[in-house]
Enzyme design. Structure first.
Site, PDB file in Angstrom:
ATOM      1  N   ASN A   1       0.630  -1.247  -0.087  1.00 10.92           N
ATOM      2  CA  ASN A   1      -0.247   0.031   0.220  1.00 10.92           C
ATOM      3  C   ASN A   1       0.629   1.288  -0.250  1.00 10.92           C
ATOM      4  O   ASN A   1       1.732   1.510   0.270  1.00 10.92           O
ATOM      5  CB  ASN A   1      -0.845   0.721   1.245  1.00 10.92           C
ATOM      6  CG  ASN A   1      -2.271  -1.197   1.254  1.00 10.92           C
ATOM      7  OD1 ASN A   1      -2.617  -0.431  -0.097  1.00 10.92           O
ATOM      8  ND2 ASN A   1      -2.518  -1.227   2.141  1.00 10.92           N
TER       9      ASN A   1
ATOM     10  N   CYS B   1      -5.771  -5.452  -4.783  1.00 14.06           N
ATOM     11  CA  CYS B   1      -6.555  -5.382  -3.026  1.00 14.06           C
ATOM     12  C   CYS B   1      -7.659  -6.165  -3.164  1.00 14.06           C
ATOM     13  O   CYS B   1      -7.932  -7.085  -3.234  1.00 14.06           O
ATOM     14  CB  CYS B   1      -6.813  -4.012  -2.802  1.00 14.06           C
ATOM     15  SG  CYS B   1      -8.084  -3.396  -2.049  1.00 14.06           S
TER      16      CYS B   1
ATOM     17  N   TYR C   1     -13.207   2.324   2.624  1.00 13.71           N
ATOM     18  CA  TYR C   1     -12.125   3.447   3.281  1.00 13.71           C
ATOM     19  C   TYR C   1     -13.186   4.885   2.544  1.00 13.71           C
ATOM     20  O   TYR C   1     -12.522   5.767   2.611  1.00 13.71           O
ATOM     21  CB  TYR C   1     -10.952   3.136   1.939  1.00 13.71           C
ATOM     22  CG  TYR C   1     -10.253   2.397   2.311  1.00 13.71           C
ATOM     23  CD1 TYR C   1      -9.416   2.646   3.489  1.00 13.71           C
ATOM     24  CD2 TYR C   1     -10.335   0.913   2.076  1.00 13.71           C
ATOM     25  CE1 TYR C   1      -8.133   1.925   3.788  1.00 13.71           C
ATOM     26  CE2 TYR C   1      -9.367   0.327   2.678  1.00 13.71           C
ATOM     27  CZ  TYR C   1      -8.537   0.474   3.823  1.00 13.71           C
ATOM     28  OH  TYR C   1      -8.372  -0.127   3.817  1.00 13.71           O
TER      29      TYR C   1
END
Length: 427
Positions: A147, A168, A246
């Protein structure tokens, strides 16, 4: 059955046993010829590597196993190179999460100014890895989980010659949540950037379900590493989509910042505690499977994502996977070379993004375009050490923006991470 040589860079990660478990579950289609565990942290490389060796041997896998801190040795002869490292380890994450709060900015390891500094530390190291692949194994695939995955893949796709793809575990988690709610006989439309993504359509045949699903309160589960501040259903109705976890940092910005100010332990501290418990467990010579505690670390399902993608490439399966790759006209509102997170057909020839036609959601389009420009400036700042470019990137980001906060927080974080930011400290 395809025989492959796999190299794991950052093999001291406590996630690595899950990766071994993933390969063993695919042993009918993938044979591990050699596994190379590469990490510069000798303690973690040894502890985690020994457990992984026991896991493989317990299942009857007799592949060659190499433990090394040499990048050249790790890369040479590899078919697939998996990157999952953290520059500065968890203490650096602690700084990324805590320094911004002093300036009323959200501290997070993949987005905002915390994610920005993680990218600045990571891209120079990824430069070394890409150069090593080009020199020693130019036909190898680089599978990146490091990341911020989208920004790192943006760099790899546009500044190197390696065959690469970013992954991901967020997409598969969202798909599974929807399948659990409505069944697997639906077609899901997923698009965005890494950690800035949405499900914009759920169809059964020709019938669109997403509006009724939102009206009836459907949401996808929040990732284990994110405090759930509950995005209002009215917000989902307005944006006409189901956002990934997120997006809470964007849609619940004030709640997120207030939560970070009062919490007794940040996520980095929680991860440090879990990691040490895992490393203690891993030293038990009787342990030959991944422990249940690993699921609390936050990377659940990542081994499935990684190994199934490798299987699709190695065995020319022409399967659909959600990946981070160059847009190549799949989304008309993004540039060709923009790295996006979308469905793609994966086969022996590579990654082929599936076009999404007539997409018309101004909110998503605009936010993707803004964050993509932030990502591109971040890559340039990481490569050049240009502080003006760095501040311009941060001024674009919706979680940062304020010039004085940007300037002051940038200086403190640059100083705090100075040993990993040689591009900003050339002398």
């Amino acid at each position: 059955m395809k025989e492959i040589n796999v190299t794991i860079i950052g093999s001291g990660s406590t996630y690595t046993p899950e990766l071994m478990d993933g390969f063993l579950k695919r042993k009918d289609s993938l044979t591990l010829k050699r596994v190379t565990f590469m990490d510069i942290d000798e303690r973690k490389r040894t502890i985690v590597g020994n457990l992984c060796t026991r896991i493989l041997r317990n299942d009857g896998c007799d592949c060659e196993i190499v433990h090394t801190d040499s990048l050249k040795e790790a890369i040479t002869g590899a078919d697939f190179v998996l990157t999952q490292f953290r520059v500065g380890k968890l203490p650096a994450r602690y700084l990324d999460e805590n320094i911004p709060i002093k300036y009323n900015l959200i501290g997070q390891e993949t987005t905002g100014i915390g994610g920005f500094f993680k990218a600045l530390r990571t891209i120079p190291v990824m430069q070394e890895i890409a150069s090593a692949i080009e020199a020693y194994s130019p036909n190898a695939w680089l599978i990146n989980f490091t990341n911020p995955s989208g920004i790192i893949t943006e760099y790899l796709a546009n500044y190197t010659r390696v065959k690469q793809v970013g992954l991901c575990n967020v997409p598969i988690s969202m798909y599974d949540d929807i399948y659990e709610s409505v069944g697997k006989d639906v077609k899901i439309m997923y698009l965005g950037l890494n950690h800035l993504s949405w499900v914009t359509s759920v169809k059964r045949g020709s019938t669109e379900l997403i509006h009724n699903l939102i009206a009836n309160g459907l949401t996808t589960k929040v990732m284990a590493n994110i405090h759930d501040d509950k995005i209002p259903m009215e917000c989902l109705a307005d944006i006409k989509a189901l956002p990934s976890s997120y997006l809470q940092y964007y849609y619940n910005k004030n709640a997120k910042l207030n939560q970070q100010k009062i919490e007794k332990k940040c996520r980095a501290q929680v991860c440090m505690e879990i990691e040490e418990k895992l490393l203690e467990l891993y030293q038990d010579k009787n342990l030959v499977t991944k422990p249940a505690l690993l699921d609390k670390r936050g990377g659940h399902k990542y081994s499935y994502v990684a190994v199934s993608l490798i299987d699709a490439i190695a065995n020319d399966k022409k399967e659909v996977h959600v990946v981070n790759c160059k847009n190549n006209n799949a989304l008309s509102f993004m540039s060709q070379d923009d790295v996006v997170e979308i469905e793609a057909i994966v086969d022996a020839d590579g990654i082929h993004p599936i076009p999404i036609e007539n997409f018309d959601n101004p909110h998503i389009i605009t936010l993707m375009q803004v964050i993509k420009q932030y990502e591109k400036l971040t890559v340039k700042a990481a490569l050049t050490g240009d502080e003006s470019l760095a501040r311009n990137a941060l001024l674009l980001h919706p979680l940062v923006g304020d010039f004085y906060a940007v300037s002051e927080c940038f200086e403190e974080m640059k100083c705090a991470h100075s040993s990993y930011l040689t591009q900003f400290y050339p002398h």
